[in-house]
Design a protein around this motif. Structure first.
Motif, PDB file in Angstrom:
ATOM      1  N   THR A 281      -0.321  -6.950   3.158  1.00  0.00           N
ATOM      2  CA  THR A 281       0.291  -6.204   2.060  1.00  0.00           C
ATOM      3  C   THR A 281       1.772  -5.982   2.270  1.00  0.00           C
ATOM      4  OG1 THR A 281      -0.315  -4.137   3.124  1.00  0.00           O
ATOM      5  CG2 THR A 281      -1.758  -4.930   1.365  1.00  0.00           C
TER       6      THR A 281
ATOM      7  N   LEU B  32       0.828  -1.199   0.000  1.00  0.00           N
ATOM      8  CA  LEU B  32       0.000   0.000   0.000  1.00  0.00           C
ATOM      9  C   LEU B  32       0.863   1.251   0.000  1.00  0.00           C
ATOM     10  CD1 LEU B  32      -2.922   0.788  -0.039  1.00  0.00           C
ATOM     11  CD2 LEU B  32      -2.877   1.010   2.427  1.00  0.00           C
TER      12      LEU B  32
ATOM     13  N   SER C 270      -1.515   1.844 -13.796  1.00  0.00           N
ATOM     14  CA  SER C 270      -1.485   1.737 -12.330  1.00  0.00           C
ATOM     15  C   SER C 270      -2.774   1.156 -11.781  1.00  0.00           C
ATOM     16  CB  SER C 270      -1.281   3.113 -11.707  1.00  0.00           C
ATOM     17  OG  SER C 270      -0.263   3.787 -12.348  1.00  0.00           O
ATOM     18  N   LEU C 271      -3.877   1.469 -12.419  1.00  0.00           N
ATOM     19  CA  LEU C 271      -5.147   0.953 -11.906  1.00  0.00           C
ATOM     20  C   LEU C 271      -5.188  -0.564 -12.027  1.00  0.00           C
ATOM     21  CD1 LEU C 271      -7.589   3.676 -13.156  1.00  0.00           C
ATOM     22  CD2 LEU C 271      -6.893   3.182 -10.824  1.00  0.00           C
TER      23      LEU C 271
ATOM     24  N   LEU D 184      -3.442  -1.875  -9.199  1.00  0.00           N
ATOM     25  CA  LEU D 184      -4.221  -1.810  -7.959  1.00  0.00           C
ATOM     26  C   LEU D 184      -5.106  -3.037  -7.815  1.00  0.00           C
ATOM     27  CD1 LEU D 184      -4.967  -0.208  -5.475  1.00  0.00           C
ATOM     28  CD2 LEU D 184      -6.731   0.939  -6.812  1.00  0.00           C
TER      29      LEU D 184
ATOM     30  N   ILE E  81      -3.025  -5.813  -6.700  1.00  0.00           N
ATOM     31  CA  ILE E  81      -2.663  -5.683  -5.283  1.00  0.00           C
ATOM     32  C   ILE E  81      -3.816  -6.164  -4.412  1.00  0.00           C
ATOM     33  CG2 ILE E  81      -2.197  -4.044  -3.442  1.00  0.00           C
ATOM     34  CD1 ILE E  81      -0.561  -2.429  -5.337  1.00  0.00           C
TER      35      ILE E  81
ATOM     36  N   TYR F   1       2.062   1.659  -3.455  1.00  0.00           N
ATOM     37  CA  TYR F   1       1.086   2.196  -4.393  1.00  0.00           C
ATOM     38  C   TYR F   1       0.851   3.675  -4.151  1.00  0.00           C
ATOM     39  CZ  TYR F   1      -2.961   2.583  -7.340  1.00  0.00           C
ATOM     40  OH  TYR F   1      -3.818   2.967  -8.330  1.00  0.00           O
TER      41      TYR F   1
ATOM     42  N   GLU G  24       1.497   6.584  -6.976  1.00  0.00           N
ATOM     43  CA  GLU G  24       0.546   7.590  -7.453  1.00  0.00           C
ATOM     44  C   GLU G  24       0.968   8.986  -7.032  1.00  0.00           C
ATOM     45  OE1 GLU G  24      -1.219   6.697  -9.602  1.00  0.00           O
ATOM     46  OE2 GLU G  24      -1.941   4.682  -9.288  1.00  0.00           O
TER      47      GLU G  24
END
Lengths: 97, 685, 511
Positions: free
Chosen positions: C197, C140, C180-181, C184, C187, C143, C147
């Motif tokens: 995570t 997390l 990136s999405l 996600l 993830i 990520y 972003e």
């Protein structure tokens, strides 16, 4: 007996829904909404035959709310008309996101 | 004597010129030293010269000392390590230099001739504003060249290999104000890189199969290689050599490299850098001996290159271009010898060629320098390097002329000059191998033709090339030094022989050219101790030579016959040049008629440059622009992926946007539909 | 796996992130017209760099998993606020920490003359974001940092770039965001499967109970989508030339830091080893890498301005990294890491130099306006030549070591690809020397504006670059040593996936 009442009320309700969906004139929309409300009233009365007076009590409540809503709604329509000179709901896009 | 221990004194050899580079380089960048185009003051020139020439002389002295030490007992060489360079996975490369008998010879040539050329440059470049920068680059070159020949592992050698390419780039484009000069430097670098590709693949192959890139290790473990892999490795390594040493088809950069100052051409493009390829083959001789096929390829390409370039030399008018093509041709001889497994002969010719070619270039430099002064004196604008503008310079520049005649006879192969002995060693070696019955190279086959045939072919080509060499060199000398001067008397007044700083190196090289032959006298001509070089190099080259060629032997009578034929070819060439050419009938460059026919083809180097531009570089550039960039990158990829993802997002947002159009009727529909769906779901469940 | 944070790492690593963030906030709040933003930003960045340098001594002394700072965060998701510095991330951390202040120092306020508070705040935030990516020990955190990096870059390119900046910024933002999405989603899937995570934790969990091959391939593909777009691998690279071409120098330099391939090596490959080692996946990556090496140089050959040349050269360098990772031998992986580090230095240095040039000439990198500069600005010319040589991998410069190790290591498993890829060295030389030619050599137009040579400040920064290039080129051993044990361990984890792939017990359906 009840069945006939229910059928009539269903027909009335459908007419009301169709009217709401099709008409653009605000006053006609209100009339159709009233029609829908009254169809529901009819259903309630029909079922009160089976389940007791609470149905009829509810009818009184619905009528009251309908009257209040009609009053306020018509006031809004008059206000909109004063500003936009039209009651065509398709032309009013103030809710546009 | 155990030499695995660090005796970093070997590192002092490249460190000295490197120090010279740093000092002179820093000086050249000082704001106070940047005077635009004005020549550098005498004091500053002295400082730069002392540093530049001084480090070279010191390096030469050191080289001599180390070689003497080597002679006294150390056959493994004197090694010195500065620690690990790269260690990853199974790879381990150390910063190790090794001066052994082979690299010792090279080191002496590099530092010795290098010092002479540095000294010459103090006079030649005296009027140049970039004096300090020039010496910085020249020192840098020598440092890298020494790393190249002393490197004990292929990556370290490669540092020197590419480093000399860099120095060459900087020096060829030294007068970068002219785009053509800078372009020539770029051409040299990129062409060399094509060769470097080959060298890299050779390294990868070696590592993949032997797990090491240390040269002694490779030679020790070479039996682990199959014949096919060994051939592949050798061919790729040869590609590298072809690039660095200007062999077909990667020779095109060398004539253009003449754009640089003449001492640069002498040092880099005659004596040292271009010989790196020959050195590499001899150094890896043990590998090449494992692959007679690869060796034959080397030999054949060397032979073809030799005659190819020699013919072009017949029709060149620029004095430096003649010498450039001559160098390509003589390098071809060296590769002929190396390919045939006559490693000593190749090294011998490398050394003697360094002597007389450097002498020729420096002499040409004197001529060009003098022509410049003469033209400047007369305020005439003409090409100082064109033979047609010269003539009769022998009277005005007697020292230069005499020395250049010596060098000409040497390169033509006239006894008892150095060139005769080295060329003879090559030709004899080829003939001996061709007629031997037990030489692996004679028995191997290339393209279906037996090796012995190829060897005779090479010998024949070598002989013809000797004839042609004699012709074009004598032609050069006749047009430049004999007859009458063609550019007018006013210009002639300004022409003088070279100043002492330029004359001394010429004299030294002249002496070496006269005496150089004694390095390796053949047994049939015992004018002194024979085969000195062979014995010196034996620890490195004897085994590979025997592996590839057995013990080739010619009867004495045959040898004398061959020697006689070679001398005859040389003499014939000189005579033809005297008889057939008429310098008196030459017009100056501006008035000369255009070439026609075969002459035109040769004068333009078979139009190779045009061909390459049309077939290789042009299409690549145009293709990259039209197809790869505009078509694929901008059109396809950007259009589809980048713009596409943007369009995708926009369409998704459009749908969302519609849901919020603000029309109440739409919302009503949505409610009605949603209710219906829910109703259906719950009823039909 | 050590779960114990050494005392020093416990405060050093969070401070490394906190410093630029706090600096950003303070810089943002400075009053208009203040002259403090630039010195404040520089001080913060150099302080961060000093802290990062302290990691050089810390990491080898830390446990097997590197230096760790760990704190409880969201237990319901199994998320911890965990920062980590391993031998693999150390070079990148150092690169980022030093590259940003040096780039900012060299390029005089020209780019940032409007609204310097916002500009420098964005730069600090960007540094924090990129450092966060390399320091992340939890998916997390990773990520978020990933972003976080987008926002300041968007503003820097759009607001302080050229006229075409906003369009380039939007393209960059949307394009990388789409990737990136996808990441996600992957993830979230990993969290669902492993319950945590924390990166090391997830890796250990998946090593003991691997996901099915199909699931791994999907997840790996999702991560790869994000990483490969962000690192600009062919065919997803077209955003980079626009972004780097239209952005201020510092943003262009930052874009040269290869966060994508780091993610691939340190996160995607160990999490999904069977997918990473799948022969088709490796083949595809090898092919894309090889194509990138050639395509980058060929297109660089015909670009009209120097920044785009460098952009495409960057694409080419990335090809080397991907080739090294796909081949996956010890030499090639260490080489790939070195290329990531070195390409950041050499390309970054070039963008800094071009930024300096643009402070002198408005249209400073278009070849039509350059030429013959070596005469008037020899120091700049020398720096340019050295940087170009490092870019084409001249032995003795840092560029050579990485590329050599990659090709050498990749030869055994993929000889034909390496044969083709090595042609790249020829093309790179051709492309970059052409650019040098147009800039430095030849005649200078008589009406061309005069160009000042390097000032002391600029000379010092470029000199620092030159020093690093030569030191790393001649003596890469200390760096290689730091990197070695971490890469070996990483490779073991991934290799275990390869054996699991071949075992008959591997379930193929979705979990």
């Amino acid at each position: 007996m009840i069945r006939e009442a229910l059928i009539v009320s269903a027909i009335l309700f459908s007419i009301g829904v169709a009217g709401v969906l099709v008409h653009r004139n605000a006053l006609l929309l209100f009339m159709c909404v009233e029609l829908m409300l009254n169809a529901v009233n009819l259903t309630l009365v029909a079922f009160s035959r089976l389940h007791g007076t609470s149905g009829q009590v509810f009818v009184v409540l619905v009528m009251t709310v309908a009257a209040a809503e009609a009053a306020i709604g018509l006031a809004i329509v008059i206000g909109v008309f004063r500003h936009y000179r039209t009651v065509d709901m398709g032309r009013i896009r103030l809710l546009r996101g | 004597m155990d030499l695995a221990q660090s005796a970093p004194v070997v590192w002092l050899l490249p460190a000295l010129p490197l120090a010279g580079f740093l000092v002179n380089g820093a000086l050249s960048l000082l704001p106070a030293w940047r005077d635009g185009d004005a020549p550098v003051s005498a004091t500053r020139r002295t400082v730069v010269s002392v540093v530049g020439v001084g480090v070279m002389a010191a390096a030469f002295v050191l080289a001599v000392t180390l070689v003497v030490q080597l002679a006294n007992g150390a056959t493994e060489g004197i090694a010195g390590s500065l620690g690990t360079w790269m260690a990853a996975g199974d790879l381990r490369v150390d910063w190790t230099l090794r001066l052994d008998r082979l690299s010792g010879v090279m080191a002496l040539v590099i530092t010795g001739i290098g010092t002479l050329i540095h000294l010459y440059s103090t006079g030649y470049m005296a009027a140049d504003a970039g004096f300090a920068r020039y010496f910085a680059y020249l020192n840098l070159f020598v440092a890298f060249m020494l790393v190249l020949v002393l490197g004990d592992s292929l990556p370290v050698l490669f540092v020197g290999w590419e480093g000399v390419g860099l120095a060459s780039y900087l020096l060829i484009g030294f007068w970068f104000g002219e785009t053509a000069n800078a372009d020539a430097g770029k051409k040299a670098f990129v062409t060399n890189r094509i060769g470097d590709f080959g060298l890299l693949i050779g390294m990868f192959l070696l590592f993949a199969h032997l797990g090491t890139l240390d040269i002694p290790e490779i030679i020790a473990r070479r039996a682990d290689l199959s014949a096919a892999v060994a051939t592949a490795i050798c061919l790729f390594l040869f590609l590298g050599c072809a690039g660095k040493s200007a062999q077909l088809p990667l020779y095109v950069w060398l004539p253009d490299a003449m754009a640089g100052p003449t001492p640069v051409s002498a040092l880099i493009h005659a004596a040292t850098m271009v010989t790196a390829g020959v050195y590499l083959i001899v150094r890896m001789g043990a590998l090449f001996a494992m692959s007679p096929v690869a060796s034959l390829v080397v030999m054949v390409i060397g032979a073809v290159t030799a005659i190819w370039a020699a013919l072009v030399g017949l029709k060149q008018w620029d004095i430096k271009k003649v010498l450039a093509y001559s160098t390509v041709s003589q390098l071809g001889y060296m590769f002929m010898a190396a390919g045939a497994g006559a490693y000593t002969a190749a090294m011998f010719h490398l050394v003697t060629h360094a002597f007389f070619k450097a002498l020729l270039f420096l002499g040409a430099g004197s001529v060009i320098h003098a022509m410049h002064e003469g033209l400047h004196h007369a305020h005439v604008d003409a090409d100082p390097q064109d033979l047609r503008n010269m003539g009769g310079l022998g009277k005005r520049m007697p020292v230069t002329a005499t020395l250049m005649w010596i060098a000409t006879f040497a390169i033509a192969g006239v006894p008892p000059l150095a060139g005769f002995f080295s060329k003879d060693a090559i030709l004899t070696g080829l003939a001996a191998r061709a007629s031997s019955h037990d030489a692996p190279i004679a028995q191997a086959g290339l393209l279906g033709v037996p090796g012995s045939v190829w060897l005779w072919f090479a010998w024949g080509v070598g002989l013809v090339t000797a004839f042609v060499t004699a012709v074009y060199m004598t032609r050069l000398m006749r047009y430049a030094f004999t007859g009458t001067f063609r550019s007018g008397d006013v210009v002639a007044e300004g022409i003088h022989d070279a100043p002492m700083s330029m004359r001394l190196p010429l004299l030294a090289l002249g002496l070496l050219t006269l005496a150089g032959g004694w390095l390796e006298l053949p047994p049939v001509l015992p004018l002194g101790p024979v085969e000195l070089l062979t014995h010196w190099l034996a620890p490195v080259t004897a085994a590979p030579m025997t592996a590839l060629a057995g013990t080739p032997h010619l009867a004495h009578a045959t040898e004398y016959l061959l020697i006689g034929i070679a001398i005859a070819a040389a003499a014939a060439g000189i005579i033809v040049a005297f008889v057939a050419l008429e310098p008196a009938r030459l017009a100056t460059k501006d008035a000369a008629p255009a070439e026609t026919g075969i002459g035109r083809v040769l004068a333009n180097d078979y139009f190779v440059d045009t061909a390459i531009a049309r077939v290789v570089t042009g299409p690549i550039t145009a293709g990259s622009r039209a197809v790869l960039w505009r078509g694929i990158d901008l059109g396809l990829l950007h259009g589809v992926l980048a713009t596409g993802s943007a369009t995708l997002l926009r369409s998704v947002s459009w749908v969302g946007g519609q849901l919020q159009a603000g029309v109440a009727g739409g919302y009503a529909w949505a409610i009605a539909l949603g209710a219906l769906v829910l109703f259906a779901v719950f009823t039909l469940r | 796996m050590a779960d114990v944070s050494t005392p020093i790492a416990g405060w050093l690593l969070p401070l490394l992130l906190a410093l630029p963030i706090v600096g950003a906030i303070i810089t943002w709040l400075l009053p208009a017209g203040s002259r403090a933003p630039r010195p404040l930003a520089l001080a913060t960045l150099f302080a961060t760099a000093a802290l990062a340098t302290a990691l050089w001594w810390l990491v080898p002394q830390a446990g097997a998993s590197g230096a760790i700072a760990d704190h409880a965060w969201i237990d319901e998701w199994g998320t911890r606020l965990r920062l980590q510095a391993t031998g693999v991330s150390l070079p990148m951390i150092l690169l980022t920490a030093w590259l940003m202040p040096l780039a900012l120092l060299a390029v005089a306020p020209g780019d940032a003359s409007e609204r310097p508070q916002a500009f420098h705040a964005q730069v600090l935030l960007l540094t924090a974001g990129v450092l966060g990516i390399f320091l992340a020990g939890d998916l997390l955190v990773f990520y978020l940092a990933w972003e976080l990096m987008l926002v300041p870059l968007y503003f820097l390119i759009g607001a302080w770039g050229t006229v075409r900046g906003p369009r380039a910024a939007t393209t960059f933002f949307v394009y990388t965001l789409v990737g990136s999405l996808l990441m996600l989603v992957a993830i979230l899937y990993v969290v669902r499967v492993t319950g945590t995570t924390v990166i090391d934790g997830a890796i250990a969990h998946l090593a003991a109970r691997p996901m099915s091959l199909t699931a791994q391939l999907w997840c790996f593909g999702a991560f790869a989508a994000a990483f490969l777009v962000k690192s600009a691998l062919v065919p997803f690279h077209t955003w980079l030339p626009d972004a780097q071409g239209e952005s201020p120098a510092i943003a262009a330099t930052a874009l040269g830091i290869k966060v994508g391939t780091y993610g691939l090596l340190a996160i995607a490959m160990p999490l999904f080893p069977a997918a990473a080692m799948h022969p088709t996946v490796r083949l595809v990556l090898m092919a894309l890498g090889t194509i990138a090496i050639l395509h980058g140089s060929l297109v660089a050959l015909v670009q009209p301005d120097f920044r785009r040349v460098m952009s495409y050269a960057s694409v080419s360098h990335l090809g080397f990294v991907v080739v090294g990772l796909a081949a996956f031998t010890p030499e090639s992986v260490q080489g790939a890491l070195l290329v990531m580090l070195n390409a950041g230095i050499t390309t970054g240095g070039m963008f800094v130099l071009l930024g300096v040039l643009r402070t002198r000439l408005a249209d400073g990198d278009t070849f039509a306006h350059l030429g013959g500069l070596a005469r008037t600005v020899p120091a700049l010319g020398a720096a340019l030549v050295l940087l170009v040589l490092a870019n084409v991998g001249l032995p003795g410069t840092n560029g050579f070591v990485g590329e050599f190790l990659v090709l050498l290591g990749a030869y055994r498993p993929y000889p034909l690809f390496v044969l083709v890829a090595t042609i790249g060295v020829i093309l790179a030389a051709a492309a970059l020397l052409r650019a040098v030619q147009r800039t430095l050599f030849g005649p200078r137009a008589p009406d061309a504006p005069a160009v000042r040579d390097l000032s002391r400040r600029e000379g010092a920064v470029l000199g620092a670059f030159a020093l690093v290039i030569i030191v790393l080129g001649l003596a890469p051993t200390p760096m290689l040593d730091r990197v070695k044990s971490a890469t070996t361990r990483l490779m073991q984890t991934v290799d275990a996936g390869r054996t699991a792939l071949e075992s008959p017990a591997m379930p193929v359906g979705m979990r």
